[in-house]
Design a protein around this motif. Structure first.
Motif, PDB file in Angstrom:
ATOM      1  N   LEU A 214       2.329   1.562  14.707  1.00  0.00           N
ATOM      2  CA  LEU A 214       3.096   2.594  14.010  1.00  0.00           C
ATOM      3  C   LEU A 214       2.744   2.629  12.529  1.00  0.00           C
ATOM      4  O   LEU A 214       2.583   3.704  11.935  1.00  0.00           O
ATOM      5  CB  LEU A 214       4.599   2.335  14.179  1.00  0.00           C
ATOM      6  CG  LEU A 214       5.198   2.619  15.557  1.00  0.00           C
ATOM      7  CD1 LEU A 214       6.620   2.087  15.636  1.00  0.00           C
ATOM      8  CD2 LEU A 214       5.179   4.120  15.852  1.00  0.00           C
ATOM      9  N   ALA A 215       2.603   1.445  11.929  1.00  0.00           N
ATOM     10  CA  ALA A 215       2.287   1.372  10.506  1.00  0.00           C
ATOM     11  C   ALA A 215       0.896   1.944  10.213  1.00  0.00           C
ATOM     12  O   ALA A 215       0.702   2.689   9.238  1.00  0.00           O
ATOM     13  CB  ALA A 215       2.368  -0.071  10.038  1.00  0.00           C
ATOM     14  N   ASN A 224       6.646  -1.834   6.155  1.00  0.00           N
ATOM     15  CA  ASN A 224       7.963  -1.675   5.529  1.00  0.00           C
ATOM     16  C   ASN A 224       8.288  -0.225   5.187  1.00  0.00           C
ATOM     17  O   ASN A 224       9.343   0.043   4.590  1.00  0.00           O
ATOM     18  CB  ASN A 224       8.049  -2.538   4.262  1.00  0.00           C
ATOM     19  CG  ASN A 224       7.938  -4.024   4.574  1.00  0.00           C
ATOM     20  OD1 ASN A 224       8.584  -4.516   5.498  1.00  0.00           O
ATOM     21  ND2 ASN A 224       7.099  -4.735   3.816  1.00  0.00           N
ATOM     22  N   SER A 225       7.398   0.688   5.534  1.00  0.00           N
ATOM     23  CA  SER A 225       7.664   2.110   5.299  1.00  0.00           C
ATOM     24  C   SER A 225       8.967   2.518   5.988  1.00  0.00           C
ATOM     25  O   SER A 225       9.185   2.175   7.158  1.00  0.00           O
ATOM     26  CB  SER A 225       6.511   2.957   5.831  1.00  0.00           C
ATOM     27  OG  SER A 225       6.894   4.300   5.999  1.00  0.00           O
ATOM     28  N   PRO A 226       9.858   3.259   5.303  1.00  0.00           N
ATOM     29  CA  PRO A 226      11.122   3.693   5.917  1.00  0.00           C
ATOM     30  C   PRO A 226      10.898   4.487   7.203  1.00  0.00           C
ATOM     31  O   PRO A 226      11.645   4.334   8.172  1.00  0.00           O
ATOM     32  CB  PRO A 226      11.765   4.565   4.833  1.00  0.00           C
ATOM     33  CG  PRO A 226      11.187   4.062   3.552  1.00  0.00           C
ATOM     34  CD  PRO A 226       9.793   3.647   3.871  1.00  0.00           C
ATOM     35  N   PHE A 227       9.869   5.350   7.219  1.00  0.00           N
ATOM     36  CA  PHE A 227       9.574   6.142   8.414  1.00  0.00           C
ATOM     37  C   PHE A 227       9.199   5.228   9.579  1.00  0.00           C
ATOM     38  O   PHE A 227       9.678   5.394  10.704  1.00  0.00           O
ATOM     39  CB  PHE A 227       8.437   7.119   8.121  1.00  0.00           C
ATOM     40  CG  PHE A 227       8.038   7.963   9.310  1.00  0.00           C
ATOM     41  CD1 PHE A 227       8.697   9.141   9.585  1.00  0.00           C
ATOM     42  CD2 PHE A 227       7.007   7.564  10.151  1.00  0.00           C
ATOM     43  CE1 PHE A 227       8.340   9.915  10.687  1.00  0.00           C
ATOM     44  CE2 PHE A 227       6.641   8.327  11.254  1.00  0.00           C
ATOM     45  CZ  PHE A 227       7.312   9.507  11.511  1.00  0.00           C
ATOM     46  N   VAL A 228       8.326   4.259   9.307  1.00  0.00           N
ATOM     47  CA  VAL A 228       7.873   3.340  10.348  1.00  0.00           C
ATOM     48  C   VAL A 228       9.044   2.504  10.862  1.00  0.00           C
ATOM     49  O   VAL A 228       9.212   2.322  12.078  1.00  0.00           O
ATOM     50  CB  VAL A 228       6.761   2.422   9.807  1.00  0.00           C
ATOM     51  CG1 VAL A 228       6.444   1.296  10.793  1.00  0.00           C
ATOM     52  CG2 VAL A 228       5.505   3.237   9.526  1.00  0.00           C
ATOM     53  N   GLN A 229       9.863   1.999   9.955  1.00  0.00           N
ATOM     54  CA  GLN A 229      10.997   1.178  10.356  1.00  0.00           C
ATOM     55  C   GLN A 229      11.999   1.969  11.203  1.00  0.00           C
ATOM     56  O   GLN A 229      12.527   1.456  12.202  1.00  0.00           O
ATOM     57  CB  GLN A 229      11.700   0.611   9.113  1.00  0.00           C
ATOM     58  CG  GLN A 229      10.951  -0.530   8.444  1.00  0.00           C
ATOM     59  CD  GLN A 229      10.872  -1.773   9.320  1.00  0.00           C
ATOM     60  OE1 GLN A 229      11.829  -2.127  10.002  1.00  0.00           O
ATOM     61  NE2 GLN A 229       9.716  -2.437   9.317  1.00  0.00           N
ATOM     62  N   GLN A 230      12.258   3.207  10.807  1.00  0.00           N
ATOM     63  CA  GLN A 230      13.190   4.040  11.581  1.00  0.00           C
ATOM     64  C   GLN A 230      12.647   4.298  12.986  1.00  0.00           C
ATOM     65  O   GLN A 230      13.369   4.159  13.982  1.00  0.00           O
ATOM     66  CB  GLN A 230      13.432   5.369  10.864  1.00  0.00           C
ATOM     67  CG  GLN A 230      14.382   6.294  11.627  1.00  0.00           C
ATOM     68  CD  GLN A 230      14.533   7.652  10.947  1.00  0.00           C
ATOM     69  OE1 GLN A 230      14.063   7.862   9.840  1.00  0.00           O
ATOM     70  NE2 GLN A 230      15.177   8.580  11.628  1.00  0.00           N
ATOM     71  N   GLU A 231      11.372   4.665  13.070  1.00  0.00           N
ATOM     72  CA  GLU A 231      10.753   4.926  14.368  1.00  0.00           C
ATOM     73  C   GLU A 231      10.768   3.666  15.233  1.00  0.00           C
ATOM     74  O   GLU A 231      11.106   3.711  16.426  1.00  0.00           O
ATOM     75  CB  GLU A 231       9.306   5.401  14.158  1.00  0.00           C
ATOM     76  CG  GLU A 231       8.588   5.834  15.417  1.00  0.00           C
ATOM     77  CD  GLU A 231       8.690   7.329  15.681  1.00  0.00           C
ATOM     78  OE1 GLU A 231       7.990   7.810  16.582  1.00  0.00           O
ATOM     79  OE2 GLU A 231       9.481   8.000  14.997  1.00  0.00           O
ATOM     80  N   TYR A 232      10.419   2.549  14.642  1.00  0.00           N
ATOM     81  CA  TYR A 232      10.365   1.278  15.363  1.00  0.00           C
ATOM     82  C   TYR A 232      11.752   0.887  15.892  1.00  0.00           C
ATOM     83  O   TYR A 232      11.899   0.525  17.065  1.00  0.00           O
ATOM     84  CB  TYR A 232       9.827   0.193  14.438  1.00  0.00           C
ATOM     85  CG  TYR A 232       9.844  -1.191  15.038  1.00  0.00           C
ATOM     86  CD1 TYR A 232       8.924  -1.574  16.001  1.00  0.00           C
ATOM     87  CD2 TYR A 232      10.808  -2.117  14.620  1.00  0.00           C
ATOM     88  CE1 TYR A 232       8.947  -2.843  16.547  1.00  0.00           C
ATOM     89  CE2 TYR A 232      10.837  -3.398  15.162  1.00  0.00           C
ATOM     90  CZ  TYR A 232       9.912  -3.754  16.121  1.00  0.00           C
ATOM     91  OH  TYR A 232       9.946  -5.006  16.664  1.00  0.00           O
ATOM     92  N   ASN A 233      12.755   0.997  15.049  1.00  0.00           N
ATOM     93  CA  ASN A 233      14.107   0.614  15.455  1.00  0.00           C
ATOM     94  C   ASN A 233      14.646   1.521  16.566  1.00  0.00           C
ATOM     95  O   ASN A 233      15.336   1.051  17.479  1.00  0.00           O
ATOM     96  CB  ASN A 233      15.052   0.646  14.244  1.00  0.00           C
ATOM     97  CG  ASN A 233      14.757  -0.471  13.262  1.00  0.00           C
ATOM     98  OD1 ASN A 233      14.280  -1.542  13.649  1.00  0.00           O
ATOM     99  ND2 ASN A 233      15.012  -0.227  11.984  1.00  0.00           N
TER     100      ASN A 233
END
Length: 510
Positions: A214-215, A224-233
């Protein structure tokens, strides 16, 4: 996230080479079926019977049907990426058998083997693209599949026409058959460098790898990108919920919350065939002849223009699909195609003369007495193809690939895709009979089908634009009558606006 990494575009475009293989092999047969050397090599005589021609088409479609179902299993077991590699390899083997065929039996075998590969690619590529694509541009990226299908169809037609004109002997048909190995070879080796689907990785407990993919795709490697973290979670949360409801066989897809989505996914694939598009693409020369183009060269050119138009009319879907949404695109496309087919049929009925050809044993339409009416019918066919290319062509692949939850996505999409190939086979069998028996009534039939489809989409199909794959449970948790949810959503939006305005007015008074 306003801008998206070039990597996600590049990966999804490269995966769409599966669509190029699909389109080319589907289209190449019509180019070589009439070549004298091909016919003689196959059967040692100067003609192929209708059954022999139908078997060449039918066994490809049968292979596609089986291949789509098999890919649903391998996509879960060995991954989406490795299924693309496997399907590409199988397709290359089938294409090589066709290219080297020394008789009818070998050619039929090659068609069936190639069909297994095409069926697998047609199922797995949209799933793979949907699982990599951000929700904001998912429609655009999956539309690349349909675009490459149309590119393949166009190349197949002009390759067949070019070799027929410029080459002699066996090269006239072996060269166009051999060309299709090239895109499959590129996809086969290139797919080794494609990333695994992050959602498949997460479903197998390989969470760190999923986060890394994803990153790399969306944030130049920044985990640590907010977009990546949101998608991952969202992915991890969805998987944890789905593990409590394991799907072990296909029958369970018809139960509970999955049933509605499976029915809609299969319906949209069946409807894609009942637009009548393959009646146009398979039998374009015969249809243009029926519409009044008599010269063989003119019919060839008219069919070639049809293929070019099909490709270019897909581009608006790539550009605007995620702005217009799925429902508006499907409904407008169905109405557009329905009008074109009805007008074509009505004008053909009003100005043409239907007669029975004793030699061919079928009815034909003679429109030679009205050149303007002939041109009008041809233009309507072009309008119909353009209407399909921007709407039901791409959305027919987008919608099934995005509506299912992760734990059933591969199995359910394989069912949807298999339904497409089954109806493709049915249409390929009934259209020649319809053209021979009811002539212009064929266009009326498909025109009516298009209008019926527009109503069904309006009533039953929810909008999926802008929703993540993990949000589809919420999308399909509302009323079966989708138009009610959409109306309620609009009304809620209006009420919110009114409340906000009222609040601002009250604030000003205070």
């Amino acid at each position: 996230m306003g801008e998206f990494s070039w990597r996600v575009y590049g990966v999804c475009f490269f995966a769409a080479f599966g669509g190029l293989c699909f389109g080319y092999d589907t289209g190449v047969l019509s180019s070589i079926l009439t070549m004298e050397d091909f016919i003689f090599t196959m059967r040692g005589r100067d003609y192929l019977t209708a059954l022999e021609q139908g078997t060449l088409t039918g066994l490809l479609l049968a292979g596609c049907f089986v291949g789509a179902l098999i890919a649903g299993q391998t996509a879960e077991l060995i991954s989406r990426k490795r299924t693309i590699i496997l399907a590409s390899l199988i397709f290359m083997i089938g294409a090589a058998i066709q290219t080297g065929a020394n008789g009818y039996a070998m050619m039929v075998t090659g068609r069936a083997v190639a069909g297994l590969g095409i069926g697998g690619l047609s199922m797995i590529v949209p799933v793979y693209q949907s699982e990599l694509a951000p929700k904001e541009i998912r429609g655009r990226l999956i539309s690349l599949q349909q675009f490459m299908i149309t590119v393949g169809l166009m190349i197949a037609f002009w390759a067949g026409a070019g070799t027929n004109i410029n080459l002699t002997g066996e090269a006239t048909w072996r060269v166009p058959l051999g060309i299709q190995i090239a895109p499959a070879l590129i996809l086969f080796f290139g797919a080794f460098f494609l990333p695994f689907s992050p959602r498949w990785l997460a479903s197998k407990g390989r969470n760190d790898e999923a986060l890394q993919v994803l990153a790399k795709l969306h944030a130049n490697g920044d985990v640590n990108s907010p977009f990546v973290q949101q998608e991952y979670n969202e992915i991890i949360e969805q998987i944890s919920q789905e593990r409590a409801v394991a799907i072990t066989n296909y029958l369970e897809l018809f139960k509970g919350r999955n049933r509605r989505r499976l029915v809609l996914g299969m319906l949209i694939q069946v409807f894609q065939q009942f637009t009548g598009i393959n009646s146009i693409m398979y039998y374009a020369p015969q249809i243009f002849k029926q519409a009044g183009i008599g010269e063989q060269s003119a019919t060839l050119i008219a069919s070639g223009v049809n293929g070019v138009l099909n490709m270019f009319a897909t581009i608006p879907a790539i550009l605007f699909m995620d702005k217009l949404g799925r429902r508006k695109t499907l409904i407008s496309g169905a109405v557009f195609m329905g009008v074109a087919m009805l007008l074509c049929g009505i004008v053909m009925a009003a100005t043409g003369r239907v007669y029975f050809d004793e030699a061919e044993g079928k009815h034909n339409v003679d429109m030679s007495g009205n050149v303007h009416a002939s041109y009008f019918c041809i233009v309507m066919i072009y309008f119909f193809v353009a209407g399909f290319a921007y709407s039901w062509g791409p959305v027919g692949w987008i919608y099934p690939a995005e509506i299912y939850t992760l734990n059933v996505r591969a199995k359910a999409t394989s069912m949807s895709t298999a339904a497409n190939w089954l109806m493709n086979f049915v249409i390929s069998q009934i259209v020649p009979v319809m053209l021979a028996d009811i002539t212009w009534g064929t266009y009326i039939f498909f025109g009516c089908c298009c209008f019926i489809m527009s109503v069904i989409v309006y009533v039953f199909f929810p909008e999926t634009k802008g929703k993540s794959l993990e949000e589809m449970d919420a999308v399909f948790s509302g009323s079966i009558l989708a138009f009610r949810d959409i109306r309620a959503g609009r009304q809620n939006g209006l009420n919110t606006v009114v409340d906000e305005k009222a609040g601002s007015i009250n604030s000003e008074k205070i």
